[in-house]
Design an enzyme around this catalytic site. Structure first.
Site, mmCIF file in Angstrom:
data_model
loop_
_atom_site.group_PDB
_atom_site.id
_atom_site.type_symbol
_atom_site.label_atom_id
_atom_site.label_comp_id
_atom_site.label_asym_id
_atom_site.label_seq_id
_atom_site.Cartn_x
_atom_site.Cartn_y
_atom_site.Cartn_z
ATOM 1 N N ILE A 48 0.866 -1.147 -0.115
ATOM 2 C CA ILE A 48 -0.023 -0.124 -0.050
ATOM 3 C C ILE A 48 0.935 1.043 0.046
ATOM 4 C CG2 ILE A 48 -1.824 1.391 1.223
ATOM 5 C CD1 ILE A 48 -2.651 -1.296 2.678
ATOM 6 N N HIS A 106 9.005 3.400 -0.044
ATOM 7 C CA HIS A 106 9.688 2.363 -0.966
ATOM 8 C C HIS A 106 8.736 1.522 -1.671
ATOM 9 C CE1 HIS A 106 13.232 3.566 1.187
ATOM 10 N NE2 HIS A 106 12.585 3.091 2.486
HETATM 11 N N1 INI Z 1 5.621 -5.056 2.777
HETATM 12 C C1 INI Z 1 4.299 -5.413 2.275
HETATM 13 O O1 INI Z 1 4.135 -6.633 2.232
HETATM 14 N N2 INI Z 1 3.556 -4.378 2.211
HETATM 15 C C2 INI Z 1 3.769 -2.981 2.255
HETATM 16 O O2 INI Z 1 2.955 -2.327 2.044
HETATM 17 C C3 INI Z 1 5.207 -2.700 2.881
HETATM 18 N N3 INI Z 1 5.412 -1.195 3.155
HETATM 19 O O3 INI Z 1 4.569 -0.638 3.214
HETATM 20 O O4 INI Z 1 6.519 -1.113 3.551
HETATM 21 C C4 INI Z 1 6.044 -3.722 3.025
HETATM 22 N N4 INI Z 1 7.271 -3.432 3.577
HETATM 23 C C5 INI Z 1 7.955 -4.426 4.235
HETATM 24 C C6 INI Z 1 8.904 -5.256 2.914
HETATM 25 O O5 INI Z 1 8.057 -6.053 2.065
HETATM 26 C C7 INI Z 1 10.027 -6.236 4.042
HETATM 27 O O6 INI Z 1 9.252 -6.983 4.731
HETATM 28 C C8 INI Z 1 10.928 -5.540 4.648
HETATM 29 O O7 INI Z 1 11.406 -4.333 4.010
HETATM 30 C C9 INI Z 1 11.936 -6.159 5.495
HETATM 31 O O8 INI Z 1 12.818 -6.788 4.527
#
Ligand code: INI
Length: 157
Positions: free
Chosen positions: A85, A91
């Site tokens: 989202i 990011h």
């Molecule tokens: N991961 C998601 O599945 N959805 C998201 O919206 C999201 N945001 O918004 O940051 C997200 N971030 C976490 C990412 O997938 C990793 O788990 C994290 O960076 C650790 O490696």
């Protein structure tokens, strides 16, 4: 068109094993996607013994898990479920892009069909709409695509 040979998959899931790879991030949305996918698999004949769920922390971790599941060849079809989202992170493009590209590449690398049910949306409202409310359930759609692709790949073998 009657005389042209056409190959397509059916929607019978009875003889196949499916592994759902689902992220915990935005869990309240992803749970609805999982429900939609499991309900679809059951309605198309899959037994619970032939459905597994693998959890990953977030969408970014999904490609590696899908790659590993596909490499072990324990699944005939994989269903990737998550929710990225935009509002939640600067990011967004990075996480969403890596996830969708990596999941597709893993399926192709190992020749295992992957249904993509990872929402990439601007708002939580858009996510809710696609998780079982007014825009359907993308988990269900991803499961249906996986069922059809499993059948199609068998017919192309
Ligand atoms: N991961 C998601 O599945 N959805 C998201 O919206 C999201 N945001 O918004 O940051 C997200 N971030 C976490 C990412 O997938 C990793 O788990 C994290 O960076 C650790 O490696």
């Amino acid at each position: 068109m009657d005389k042209i040979k056409t190959i397509e998959g059916d929607l019978l899931a009875r003889d196949a094993h499916f592994i759902i790879v689902a992220s915990r991030f935005n869990d309240f949305i992803v749970e609805s996607l999982i429900k939609g996918a499991v309900s679809c698999l059951r309605r198309h004949g899959a037994s619970d013994a032939h459905i597994e769920i693998v959890r990953v922390p977030g969408a970014y971790e999904m490609p590696l898990a899908v790659d590993k599941v596909a490499a072990t060849r324990r699944a005939d079809g994989i269903i990737a479920l998550g929710a990225v989202i935009r509002g939640a992170t600067p990011h967004f493009d990075f996480v969403a892009g890596e996830c969708t590209r990596g999941v597709a590449a893993a399926g192709i690398r190992h020749g295992v069909p992957v249904g993509l049910g990872v929402l990439t949306v601007d708002t939580i409202e858009q996510a809710i709409e696609r998780a079982g409310t007014k825009a359907g359930n993308k988990g269900e759609e991803a499961a249906l695509a996986a069922i059809e692709m499993v059948s199609l790949l068998r017919r192309l073998a």
